[in-house]
Design an enzyme around this catalytic site. Structure first.
Site, PDB file in Angstrom:
ATOM      1  N   SER A 135      15.211   4.500   6.119  1.00 52.39           N
ATOM      2  CA  SER A 135      15.616   5.205   7.343  1.00 52.39           C
ATOM      3  C   SER A 135      15.200   6.668   7.345  1.00 52.39           C
ATOM      4  O   SER A 135      15.812   7.499   8.030  1.00 52.39           O
ATOM      5  CB  SER A 135      17.139   5.099   7.553  1.00 52.39           C
ATOM      6  N   ARG A 136      14.171   6.981   6.575  1.00 51.61           N
ATOM      7  CA  ARG A 136      13.630   8.349   6.486  1.00 51.61           C
ATOM      8  C   ARG A 136      14.648   9.346   5.933  1.00 51.61           C
ATOM      9  O   ARG A 136      14.488  10.559   6.091  1.00 51.61           O
ATOM     10  CB  ARG A 136      13.110   8.835   7.850  1.00 51.61           C
TER      11      ARG A 136
END
Length: 219
Positions: A196-197
């Site tokens: 999810s970065r």
């Protein structure tokens, strides 16, 4: 697939959810931690794991970047070699600060370094130059790095001239305009990709006292 159908915005790789970097994972100092990750990159078979992006800026602050090869790392910093008359050499003479990026994408890792740059001692330059293949030694004499040349033939002619000049010379001496540069870090950031970065970014930053502080940065 043609160039106009390749959409960079649609390109997306998800990072492995089970990877991470916590403060407890870090070595006591950046030099040891870098050694661990560098050894991992070598063991993983990454192509040229010592390749690093070197960013410099001229006296007016206009930046430039290129890939160079790390040749040594030590508690004092990161060492590479170049023609001092090259663009990077001239920029570092005018503005002796740089950034390094080790882009170990296959391992979902980066190391980002910032710091002041200095020349290494001449003895260190000569020792490294002596270890280079003879062809690379001749190339250092032949190439006026970053200068405009009329064509490839001019470069090949310069190489042949250097080969003739040093035909009976052993060892070939290091050119006076060529040598080592050391980046003495003010910060060394270890970047580990996460899902999810929400990547892990842990940075060793040199404190005013001369010691080092470890900080976590938002991704």
């Amino acid at each position: 697939m043609t160039g106009d159908t390749v959409r960079p915005a649609a390109m997306r790789n998800e990072y492995a959810p089970d990877l991470g970097l916590s403060e407890a994972d870090l070595a006591a100092d950046w030099h040891t931690q870098f050694g661990r990750w560098f050894a991992d990159a070598v063991a993983a078979g990454l192509p040229e794991p010592n390749a690093m992006v070197l960013a410099t800026a001229d006296a007016a602050g206009r930046p430039s970047g290129r890939t160079v090869l790390l040749k040594a790392y030590e508690p004092e910093g990161f060492v590479f070699f170049t023609n001092y008359g090259s663009r990077k050499g001239a920029e570092l003479a005018a503005n002796p600060y740089a950034s390094l990026v080790f882009p170990w994408f296959a391992m979902q890792r980066q190391v980002v370094v910032t710091g002041r740059v200095e020349r290494v001692g001449r003895a260190e330059t000569e020792a490294y130059f002596a270890s280079r293949p003879r062809g690379s030694q001749l190339g250092a004499w032949a190439s006026e790095q970053s200068r405009v040349v009329p064509d490839r033939a001019a470069l090949d002619d310069a190489y042949r001239a250097a080969a003739e000049r040093f035909a009976d010379v052993e060892p070939i001496p290091a050119p006076p305009h060529w040598g080592g540069l050391r980046v003495r870090p003010d910060s060394v950031e270890f970047w580990q990709g996460r899902a999810s970065r929400l990547h892990d970014r842990l940075r060793f930053r040199r404190a005013a006292s001369g010691g080092w502080t470890v900080e976590r940065l938002a991704p």
